[in-house]
Design a protein around this motif. Structure first.
Motif, mmCIF file in Angstrom:
data_model
loop_
_atom_site.group_PDB
_atom_site.id
_atom_site.type_symbol
_atom_site.label_atom_id
_atom_site.label_comp_id
_atom_site.label_asym_id
_atom_site.label_seq_id
_atom_site.Cartn_x
_atom_site.Cartn_y
_atom_site.Cartn_z
ATOM 1 N N ILE A 37 -87.891 -13.636 26.336
ATOM 2 C CA ILE A 37 -87.512 -14.581 25.279
ATOM 3 C C ILE A 37 -88.315 -15.857 25.487
ATOM 4 O O ILE A 37 -88.496 -16.305 26.619
ATOM 5 C CB ILE A 37 -86.004 -14.904 25.393
ATOM 6 N N ILE A 74 -83.063 -16.519 18.957
ATOM 7 C CA ILE A 74 -82.869 -15.625 20.098
ATOM 8 C C ILE A 74 -82.449 -14.225 19.656
ATOM 9 O O ILE A 74 -82.949 -13.222 20.174
ATOM 10 C CB ILE A 74 -81.812 -16.241 21.037
ATOM 11 N N LEU A 78 -84.423 -10.873 20.560
ATOM 12 C CA LEU A 78 -83.782 -9.777 21.298
ATOM 13 C C LEU A 78 -83.833 -8.486 20.490
ATOM 14 O O LEU A 78 -84.116 -7.418 21.025
ATOM 15 C CB LEU A 78 -82.329 -10.145 21.634
ATOM 16 N N ALA A 96 -81.661 -10.499 29.233
ATOM 17 C CA ALA A 96 -82.446 -11.468 28.467
ATOM 18 C C ALA A 96 -83.258 -12.293 29.468
ATOM 19 O O ALA A 96 -82.691 -12.967 30.332
ATOM 20 C CB ALA A 96 -81.523 -12.364 27.658
ATOM 21 N N ALA A 118 -77.623 -15.455 23.920
ATOM 22 C CA ALA A 118 -78.277 -14.248 24.458
ATOM 23 C C ALA A 118 -77.233 -13.284 25.021
ATOM 24 O O ALA A 118 -77.288 -12.071 24.798
ATOM 25 C CB ALA A 118 -79.284 -14.638 25.537
ATOM 26 N N TYR A 121 -75.351 -10.961 22.627
ATOM 27 C CA TYR A 121 -76.062 -9.915 21.895
ATOM 28 C C TYR A 121 -75.669 -8.538 22.457
ATOM 29 O O TYR A 121 -75.627 -8.360 23.675
ATOM 30 C CB TYR A 121 -77.583 -10.117 22.011
ATOM 31 N N LEU A 127 -78.708 -12.428 32.426
ATOM 32 C CA LEU A 127 -79.838 -13.327 32.159
ATOM 33 C C LEU A 127 -80.743 -13.396 33.380
ATOM 34 O O LEU A 127 -80.256 -13.395 34.515
ATOM 35 C CB LEU A 127 -79.349 -14.754 31.895
#
Ligand code: SF4
Length: 325
Positions: A37, A74, A78, A96, A118, A121, A127
Motif C-alpha cells: 500500500i 486504501i 487492497l 496490508a 486496512a 478490509y 499490518l
C-alpha cells in the motif's frame, strides 16, 4: 495475546536458518500474502524537516507494484492487490504492507484511520508497517500494541547500517543510537519487530558488515530483511557512482554468497530471515546486474550454506563472549 506466546510459533523447520515462509505457515496454518500500500506520505529527510533529497540510494519506484498508487484509497489498493494475487493462487489471508516512504510520518489520527481502514478490509489479518527509527512515538506504539491483541502487527524499521558514518554518508539523517532507542521503545509490546539492512554500503569493510550481524542480534528483532546494495536510476547514488565508480565495491554473486553465509552464522538463531537479496526492476537497475531470479538466488544461497556446513547462530555464542575475532 502476548508477544512471548506469539513467538513460540516461530519455527526453524528443516532449513539451516529461520525462514519467514515457514514462520508464516506455522502461525497462520496457510500461506499469507502481503499487499503493498502506498499512502503517499513522505520522509523527514525529503521534506526538509531533517534533510532534503532522501537517502542517496532510494528510488521508491523500484519497489512499488503497479496496483499501488497513492491517489487510490486504501480499499481500492487492497482490492487491486488481492485480485492480482488471487488470480494466481488460492490465498485467503492478507497482510496490508505499508511499504513506500515513511508510513508513520503523519498526524497520529490520520495514521490510525488508515491502519484501521486496512484492517477492516475482508481477508486482512494484520499490518506490516515500514518506517524509520526516528519516526515512532510512545502514542503510536501504544496504539499498535492495542491492535496487536487482535491482529498480526509488524513494525519494520530501516536500520540500513549500524555505523553512523555510513548512515551519514547515505543521508539517512538518523543515528544508530536512535535505532536502538526505537527498538527499546517498541519491545515487549506484543508488536513484531522487523529490521532492514543494506549490505555493501560504500566504505564498509567485510568485517564491518559482519559486525552488523552482531549488533542486530543485540536488538529485540523478530525479522530481518537483507539486501545487497544496488545502484538504481534517478537516485543521488547513481550520480555518485557515475562520477566515482571506484568508491563503490559492488558485490559479485560469489562474494555476496560468501558474506551472507558468514553473516547467518553470526546472527542470533531466532531472528527470522525474510529476505536475502533485492530485486529492482531491470529497467531501473544500473548495477550490479546478476541476472538471476529470486528462486535461483535462493537455491545458490542454500547450496552455499550446505557446502560451508553453516547454520544460523553457529558462531553466536562465541561472539557474545567476544571470543571470535
Ligand atoms: S529509504 Fe526510506 S527513509 Fe530513505 S528516502 Fe527512501 S523512503 Fe525515505
Amino acid at each position: 495475546m502476548q508477544k512471548e506466546k506469539k513467538k513460540s510459533t516461530i519455527s526453524n523447520s528443516v532449513k539451516a536458518y529461520s525462514d519467514y515462509g515457514n514462520f508464516i505457515r506455522n502461525k497462520f496454518g496457510e500461506r499469507v500474502q502481503k499487499i503493498s500500500i502506498n499512502v503517499g506520505f513522505t520522509c523527514p529527510n525529503r521534506d526538509g524537516s531533517k534533510g532534503r533529497g532522501g537517502c542517496t540510494y532510494c528510488n521508491n519506484q523500484s519497489f512499488k507494484p503497479d496496483y499501488c498508487e497513492p491517489q487510490n484509497d486504501i480499499g481500492e489498493q487492497l482490492k487491486k492487490g488481492i485480485d492480482f494475487f488471487s488470480q494466481k493462487r488460492n490465498i485467503n489471508k492478507f497482510l496490508a504492507y505499508f511499504q513506500s516512504y515513511t508510513n508513520t510520518y503523519a498526524e497520529l489520527d490520520l495514521i490510525k484511520d488508515l491502519y484501521l481502514k486496512a484492517l477492516s478490509y475482508p481477508g486482512v489479518v494484520g499490518l506490516v508497517i515500514g518506517t524509520r527509527p526516528d519516526c515512532i512515538s510512545e502514542e503510536l506504539i501504544e496504539f499498535l500494541s492495542e491492535l496487536s491483541k487482535k491482529y498480526f502487527i509488524c513494525l519494520e524499521l530501516g536500520v540500513e547500517s549500524t555505523l553512523d558514518r555510513s548512515l551519514e554518508a547515505v543521508n539517512r539523517c538518523h543515528t544508530f543510537a536512535e535505532t536502538q532507542e526505537a527498538y527499546k521503545m517498541a519491545s515487549n509490546k506484543g508488536i513484531y519487530l522487523g529490521a532492514h539492512l543494506i549490505l555493501g554500503l560504500p566504505g564498509e569493510s567485510r568485517d564491518e558488515m559482519l559486525q552488523h550481524a552482531v549488533e542486530l542480534s543485540k536488538l529485540p528483532i523478530d525479522f530481518l530483511k537483507l539486501h545487497q546494495l544496488q545502484i538504481v536510476k534517478h537516485t543521488v547514488m547513481a550520480s555518485q557512482y557515475r562520477r566515482n565508480p571506484e568508491k563503490f565495491n559492488l558485490f559479485e554473486i560469489e562474494d555476496y554468497l560468501d558474506l551472507l553465509t558468514h553473516f547467518i552464522g553470526l546472527l542470533r538463531p531466532d531472528v527470522v530471515l525474510e529476505r536475502f537479496i533485492s530485486e529492482s526492476p531491470s529497467d531501473l537497475l544500473i548495477a550490479p546486474k546478476w541476472g538471476l531470479k529470486n528462486f535461483e538466488m535462493m537455491h545458490l544461497i542454500e547450496k552455499k550454506i550446505a557446502k560451508e556446513n553453516m547454520w544460523q547462530g553457529k558462531f553466536y555464542k562465541e561472539l557474545k563472549s567476544d571470543s571470535l575475532s
